[in-house]
Design a protein around this motif. Sequence first.
Motif, PDB file in Angstrom:
ATOM      1  N   ALA A  15       0.903  -1.224   0.095  1.00 18.26           N
ATOM      2  CA  ALA A  15       0.250   0.000  -0.033  1.00 18.26           C
ATOM      3  C   ALA A  15       0.841   1.131  -0.227  1.00 18.26           C
ATOM      4  O   ALA A  15       0.713   2.233  -0.781  1.00 18.26           O
ATOM      5  CB  ALA A  15      -1.003   0.026   1.275  1.00 18.26           C
ATOM      6  N   ALA A  74       2.705   1.957  -3.316  1.00 18.03           N
ATOM      7  CA  ALA A  74       1.907   2.236  -4.626  1.00 18.03           C
ATOM      8  C   ALA A  74       1.801   3.830  -4.544  1.00 18.03           C
ATOM      9  O   ALA A  74       1.619   4.242  -5.689  1.00 18.03           O
ATOM     10  CB  ALA A  74       0.568   1.414  -4.329  1.00 18.03           C
ATOM     11  N   SER A  87       1.309   7.910  -7.485  1.00 22.71           N
ATOM     12  CA  SER A  87       0.345   9.198  -7.816  1.00 22.71           C
ATOM     13  C   SER A  87       1.122  10.401  -7.464  1.00 22.71           C
ATOM     14  O   SER A  87       0.257  11.270  -7.815  1.00 22.71           O
ATOM     15  CB  SER A  87      -0.831   8.610  -6.849  1.00 22.71           C
ATOM     16  OG  SER A  87      -0.605   9.095  -5.644  1.00 22.71           O
ATOM     17  N   GLN A  94       2.960   6.949 -18.406  1.00 22.79           N
ATOM     18  CA  GLN A  94       1.743   7.633 -18.726  1.00 22.79           C
ATOM     19  C   GLN A  94       1.905   9.093 -19.299  1.00 22.79           C
ATOM     20  O   GLN A  94       1.171   9.479 -20.369  1.00 22.79           O
ATOM     21  CB  GLN A  94       0.882   8.058 -17.402  1.00 22.79           C
ATOM     22  CG  GLN A  94       0.262   6.622 -16.854  1.00 22.79           C
ATOM     23  CD  GLN A  94       0.121   7.035 -15.113  1.00 22.79           C
ATOM     24  OE1 GLN A  94       0.408   7.997 -14.610  1.00 22.79           O
ATOM     25  NE2 GLN A  94      -0.394   5.917 -14.513  1.00 22.79           N
ATOM     26  N   TYR A 115       5.918   1.251 -10.875  1.00 26.92           N
ATOM     27  CA  TYR A 115       4.912   0.126 -10.749  1.00 26.92           C
ATOM     28  C   TYR A 115       5.748  -1.064 -11.510  1.00 26.92           C
ATOM     29  O   TYR A 115       5.236  -2.083 -11.780  1.00 26.92           O
ATOM     30  CB  TYR A 115       3.552   0.185 -11.477  1.00 26.92           C
ATOM     31  CG  TYR A 115       2.925   1.239 -10.627  1.00 26.92           C
ATOM     32  CD1 TYR A 115       2.345   1.037  -9.288  1.00 26.92           C
ATOM     33  CD2 TYR A 115       2.761   2.445 -10.995  1.00 26.92           C
ATOM     34  CE1 TYR A 115       1.975   1.996  -8.594  1.00 26.92           C
ATOM     35  CE2 TYR A 115       1.934   3.621 -10.481  1.00 26.92           C
ATOM     36  CZ  TYR A 115       1.771   3.234  -8.902  1.00 26.92           C
ATOM     37  OH  TYR A 115       1.261   4.142  -8.271  1.00 26.92           O
ATOM     38  N   TRP A 172      -2.849   2.777 -13.672  1.00 26.55           N
ATOM     39  CA  TRP A 172      -2.116   3.633 -12.604  1.00 26.55           C
ATOM     40  C   TRP A 172      -2.325   5.081 -12.685  1.00 26.55           C
ATOM     41  O   TRP A 172      -1.384   5.820 -12.315  1.00 26.55           O
ATOM     42  CB  TRP A 172      -0.539   3.296 -12.516  1.00 26.55           C
ATOM     43  CG  TRP A 172      -0.376   1.604 -12.066  1.00 26.55           C
ATOM     44  CD1 TRP A 172       0.188   0.866 -13.104  1.00 26.55           C
ATOM     45  CD2 TRP A 172      -0.592   1.134 -10.984  1.00 26.55           C
ATOM     46  NE1 TRP A 172       0.371  -0.410 -12.511  1.00 26.55           N
ATOM     47  CE2 TRP A 172      -0.035  -0.137 -11.233  1.00 26.55           C
ATOM     48  CE3 TRP A 172      -1.078   1.372  -9.530  1.00 26.55           C
ATOM     49  CZ2 TRP A 172      -0.034  -1.190 -10.158  1.00 26.55           C
ATOM     50  CZ3 TRP A 172      -1.386   0.477  -8.747  1.00 26.55           C
ATOM     51  CH2 TRP A 172      -0.857  -0.970  -9.012  1.00 26.55           C
ATOM     52  N   ASP A 173      -3.371   5.295 -12.959  1.00 26.56           N
ATOM     53  CA  ASP A 173      -4.015   6.768 -12.773  1.00 26.56           C
ATOM     54  C   ASP A 173      -4.292   6.896 -11.432  1.00 26.56           C
ATOM     55  O   ASP A 173      -4.292   6.207 -10.498  1.00 26.56           O
ATOM     56  CB  ASP A 173      -5.257   6.672 -13.557  1.00 26.56           C
ATOM     57  CG  ASP A 173      -6.033   8.117 -13.287  1.00 26.56           C
ATOM     58  OD1 ASP A 173      -5.848   9.066 -14.136  1.00 26.56           O
ATOM     59  OD2 ASP A 173      -6.826   7.923 -12.285  1.00 26.56           O
ATOM     60  N   PRO A 174      -3.835   8.279 -10.693  1.00 24.06           N
ATOM     61  CA  PRO A 174      -3.974   8.593  -9.528  1.00 24.06           C
ATOM     62  C   PRO A 174      -5.041   7.851  -8.645  1.00 24.06           C
ATOM     63  O   PRO A 174      -5.022   7.446  -7.753  1.00 24.06           O
ATOM     64  CB  PRO A 174      -4.084  10.119  -9.317  1.00 24.06           C
ATOM     65  CG  PRO A 174      -3.288  10.616 -10.755  1.00 24.06           C
ATOM     66  CD  PRO A 174      -3.743   9.514 -11.688  1.00 24.06           C
ATOM     67  N   VAL A 216      -4.847   4.399  -8.404  1.00 19.91           N
ATOM     68  CA  VAL A 216      -3.461   3.893  -7.403  1.00 19.91           C
ATOM     69  C   VAL A 216      -4.212   4.125  -6.029  1.00 19.91           C
ATOM     70  O   VAL A 216      -4.155   3.031  -5.495  1.00 19.91           O
ATOM     71  CB  VAL A 216      -2.620   5.056  -7.492  1.00 19.91           C
ATOM     72  CG1 VAL A 216      -1.515   4.959  -6.320  1.00 19.91           C
ATOM     73  CG2 VAL A 216      -1.651   4.749  -8.700  1.00 19.91           C
ATOM     74  N   TRP A 217      -4.879   5.021  -5.754  1.00 12.18           N
ATOM     75  CA  TRP A 217      -5.508   5.178  -4.578  1.00 12.18           C
ATOM     76  C   TRP A 217      -6.636   4.193  -4.136  1.00 12.18           C
ATOM     77  O   TRP A 217      -6.856   3.692  -3.050  1.00 12.18           O
ATOM     78  CB  TRP A 217      -6.057   6.426  -4.252  1.00 12.18           C
ATOM     79  CG  TRP A 217      -4.746   7.316  -3.958  1.00 12.18           C
ATOM     80  CD1 TRP A 217      -4.146   8.109  -5.008  1.00 12.18           C
ATOM     81  CD2 TRP A 217      -4.140   7.584  -2.685  1.00 12.18           C
ATOM     82  NE1 TRP A 217      -3.051   8.793  -4.248  1.00 12.18           N
ATOM     83  CE2 TRP A 217      -3.021   8.284  -2.811  1.00 12.18           C
ATOM     84  CE3 TRP A 217      -4.401   7.199  -1.272  1.00 12.18           C
ATOM     85  CZ2 TRP A 217      -2.186   8.683  -1.710  1.00 12.18           C
ATOM     86  CZ3 TRP A 217      -3.543   7.417  -0.168  1.00 12.18           C
ATOM     87  CH2 TRP A 217      -2.637   8.319  -0.396  1.00 12.18           C
ATOM     88  N   PHE A 274      -6.509   1.163  -5.420  1.00 12.60           N
ATOM     89  CA  PHE A 274      -5.803   0.120  -4.916  1.00 12.60           C
ATOM     90  C   PHE A 274      -5.417   0.226  -3.300  1.00 12.60           C
ATOM     91  O   PHE A 274      -5.532  -0.830  -2.873  1.00 12.60           O
ATOM     92  CB  PHE A 274      -4.604   0.104  -6.076  1.00 12.60           C
ATOM     93  CG  PHE A 274      -3.468  -1.156  -5.755  1.00 12.60           C
ATOM     94  CD1 PHE A 274      -3.940  -2.525  -5.892  1.00 12.60           C
ATOM     95  CD2 PHE A 274      -2.478  -0.728  -5.075  1.00 12.60           C
ATOM     96  CE1 PHE A 274      -2.807  -3.395  -5.559  1.00 12.60           C
ATOM     97  CE2 PHE A 274      -1.445  -1.736  -4.977  1.00 12.60           C
ATOM     98  CZ  PHE A 274      -1.705  -2.959  -5.280  1.00 12.60           C
ATOM     99  N   VAL A 275      -4.617   1.109  -3.166  1.00 10.29           N
ATOM    100  CA  VAL A 275      -4.143   1.443  -1.981  1.00 10.29           C
ATOM    101  C   VAL A 275      -5.244   1.183  -0.899  1.00 10.29           C
ATOM    102  O   VAL A 275      -5.178   0.218   0.093  1.00 10.29           O
ATOM    103  CB  VAL A 275      -3.707   2.816  -1.703  1.00 10.29           C
ATOM    104  CG1 VAL A 275      -3.420   3.214  -0.223  1.00 10.29           C
ATOM    105  CG2 VAL A 275      -2.434   3.170  -2.498  1.00 10.29           C
ATOM    106  N   TRP A 296      -7.877  -0.744  -1.044  1.00 10.19           N
ATOM    107  CA  TRP A 296      -8.078  -2.231  -1.331  1.00 10.19           C
ATOM    108  C   TRP A 296      -7.031  -2.765  -0.533  1.00 10.19           C
ATOM    109  O   TRP A 296      -7.669  -3.743   0.386  1.00 10.19           O
ATOM    110  CB  TRP A 296      -8.264  -2.697  -2.720  1.00 10.19           C
ATOM    111  CG  TRP A 296      -8.913  -4.113  -2.731  1.00 10.19           C
ATOM    112  CD1 TRP A 296     -10.115  -4.197  -2.845  1.00 10.19           C
ATOM    113  CD2 TRP A 296      -8.291  -5.102  -2.859  1.00 10.19           C
ATOM    114  NE1 TRP A 296     -10.434  -5.720  -2.937  1.00 10.19           N
ATOM    115  CE2 TRP A 296      -9.168  -6.142  -3.044  1.00 10.19           C
ATOM    116  CE3 TRP A 296      -6.758  -5.507  -3.290  1.00 10.19           C
ATOM    117  CZ2 TRP A 296      -8.847  -7.456  -3.356  1.00 10.19           C
ATOM    118  CZ3 TRP A 296      -6.430  -6.720  -3.338  1.00 10.19           C
ATOM    119  CH2 TRP A 296      -7.712  -7.723  -3.408  1.00 10.19           C
TER     120      TRP A 296
END
Lengths: 592, 328
Positions: free
Chosen positions: A76, A79, A83, A90, A118, B265-267, B270-271, B273-274, B276
């Motif tokens: 967590a 990751a 962001s 991207q 990633y 992995w767009d923000p 990402v969040w 996922f975090v 989760w």
Amino acid sequence: MSGRSYRPEGIADEFTQGARGGEQPTDAGSEGAAPTDAPPSGTARAPRIGWRGMLRWTWRQLTSMRVALMLLMLLAVAAVPGSIFPQRSQDPAAVVEYLGEHPTAGEWLDRFGFFEVYSSVWFSAIYLLLFVSLVGCIVPRTIAHAKAVRHRPPRPPARFARFPAQASGTTSAAPQEVTDALAAHLRGRRWLPAFRVDTAAEPAHEARGKVPARPAARTVAAERGYLRESGNLLFHLALLGLIVAVGVGQLMHYRGQAIITEGRGFANAVVDYDTFESGAWFQPESLVPFSMTLDSFTSQFATDTVAFAQSRDFTAAVTVTEPDGSSSQETIKVNHPLTIDGSKIYLQGNGYAPQITVEDAEGAIAFSGRVPFLPEDQVYTSRGVVKVPDVSPGLDQVGLIGYFLPTAVIEADGSARSVFPLPESPLLVLEVYRGDLGLDEGVPQNVYRLDTESLTPSLDANGDRVTLLLEPGDTVELPDGLGTVSLGEDVPRFVALDLRHDPSLVWVLGFSLAALVGLTGSLFLPRRRVWVRSWVDDGVTRVEVAGLARGDDVGLQPEVDRTLAAVPGLDDPATEPDPDPVTVTTHDPERG
Amino acid sequence: MEIAELSDLLVWAAATALAVAMIAFAVDLGRRTEERVGARTQERVAVGAATAPGAPTAGADAPAAGADAPAEAAPRRRAAGIAMATTWLGTAMLLAAIVLRGLAAGRTPWANMYEFTMVGSFIALVVFLLLNVRRDVRFLGAFVTGLVTLFLVVGLNSFHVAATGVQPALQNYWLVLHVGVAIAATGIFTVSFVMSALQLLRDVRDEGSPFLSRPGFRWLDRTPVPATLESMSFRLNAVGFVMWTFTIIGGAIWAEDAWGRYWGWDPKEVWSFVIWVVYAAYLHARTTRGWSGRRAAWFVVVGYACVLFNFTGVNLIFNGKHSYSGIS
Ligand code: HEM
């Protein structure tokens, strides 16, 4: 976090492991039936000397629940940077910009993979370790569970008093009748079996320990919810499948982008794409050679005051020609990609590509073509460049930079801006540069940018940049006698198409859904045991029922109550005041 | 436009009603404190006690009947009655506001931040009210209505945008499913967060922390024992987690159609996922010796913080594909 930590109800593992602590309901009879569905605990113990011991110790650590927990938390945290910092995959331009603004920090961040989080070593290491840990914990559990599903329910414990859910009553029916009726009740309907049920007879016995003397009795042992563990295993296995499917997809996929204008087309071949990218296992021969033409593109925008100029619809009408020569008319919309031969084609962008013609000072056509102008805002203020290297010998090369405004208004100060995205009164605004465009040096250049550093801008008498304004059909003189530029009568649209092929998609989806189903089962399917004992005491038949559940189970006491209520000829149901009906559980602290 | 304005007015009215409810709930918690102190010792014995919904209530005279029993035995609770009534009223007005908003915009009323705030608050209230039908959870009232009032006021003041249609990327039935389930999960996580936060406070107070032992915190004794709070919170989190899993899968399916890839992995991705992973860690912590109970509750606090950040921070700070807030 030091300090006392209470154990929430539901956290104790008498269910599958048999008793561990003195406070837990024990039952000698249930051994053997209770699957030990866990590898030995991974609690830290002094490792044995020797590399084998060391290895074993490491493996146990890795597959312990505690380490899995740590790895999850690390995952967590790891990751998050992706962001915060721009990511190459991207937005490579943003990374370059960031590096320019923060030269020192940027270089270090780059070294540690913060712009490719990633796929960085550390992120990959965490999830790979997590999945090794997962395999190490799931494989033994799967084997144990495969055996456990064939087991019979454990025999009734000697004493029911300690169980979290209980009920008792008396009846005039004989014990045999009682157990038969309850066994049938617990088994449920033939087409929807609830419990797996065993009945048995117990001989009379003397008092021993806390267990009082009891005459011969009949018992029922019932268990349900094997699917709960199956669901849990399905969930974890599906996660493994998911990661493998995603990985295979990375290796096999390809993606190409093409910008095409109305009336023109492209063929599905690597060379025909503006950009093309593919995985290591991709074979160029696998591209099916269909071709596609953009017949027309339409867009709609809101005209009400509240949402003025917001986009409402984009539709590209195309004709697809298959390799066998058959052709069909299709549409592509945002959210509705077109699927051809297993590939999907997406409408990713659109704009205007005005027809521009430049004649040099000698009257020769130096450039003629449609130039895509990329929209920069909601009203399609679009930016583009025209590079004119092919002028007659001896002349300066010409570069034009400017904006295309689909619906232009000219302000009092002479500046122009767009007010609506549709071409109601188009205007092309250009600035003119001359010099060496640097195209002959062989360095690849961005077609949408003009490097003006080494070029000379055209200035007017006041020293201001000259701007040329063209409406469709206009031809105007370039300053400094460079020639003329003209804008075509109608303004073609362009679309940016993205073609993608990823054979793993269906697997990715399948494993995700399997995980969802497994998770739901593992969290919500009740896993319960119910025991019944019935004997004759002072001429009446006594019935005792006890229940035990795995995990938080609000339904346990009601289940026990329903069981008692199914006793034939029940006298006075006396539900014991229940010390803790909410839950009871079980668990292996270090199962993993 | 009038319908949209009426909707906004109703949200203001709902926020007002809920503010009143919060005060009444707080008064109720404060009042009951006096009666409760005596019951406290008793209750500690009955750790984990709670009345099972659906199960016949074991008489209020039995000390084991659970944390709620003294409350039931207490005389009439006028403040609590007022609080419940105003909460129902506020919830009904919010529902009306949502429906009107949908009518005004001519689409599903959850497509931007303001609408998300509105609907998420509504779900949190509904979860609270439904729980309360099955067992007495009025001790949550002050916090749930307080949070929701805050959300609504922030929503009206900072996130509000005019009611209109949506851009092509949002014109999909996944808007209903993916976003709808995400909002519902958020509403559920809100209530379970309140439970876990109370669990932590109560647990620390019971342990004799000097700060939380002050009389100002005596109301904490009115809440159920930590073990009960933990098990209630878990049940909601389990539902929330499954819904969140669905949100992510649904989002990926939608992204595959709308953006041409299922995961990038767009923000926002990402969040999500975090979040989760944090809630998955919570579920694992609960089953790990030494991590259950209080430590597991911290995961809920962290998880909920991530949920809030995902909703506010990620929309407003980062520049991703999910920039559909409509706020510039
Ligand atoms: C990608 C990493 C993982 C994720 C996302 C994940 C997720 C989950 C989730 C959501 C649950 C909830 C289901 C439940 O509580 O019954 C669960 C349960 C469980 N997981 Fe994992 N898990 C992961 C890795 C692992 C690993 C590495 C282990 C073993 C070391 C493990 C062991 C377990 C066990 C034993 C349960 C059942 C707990 C129980 O009895 O309730 N998991 N997992």
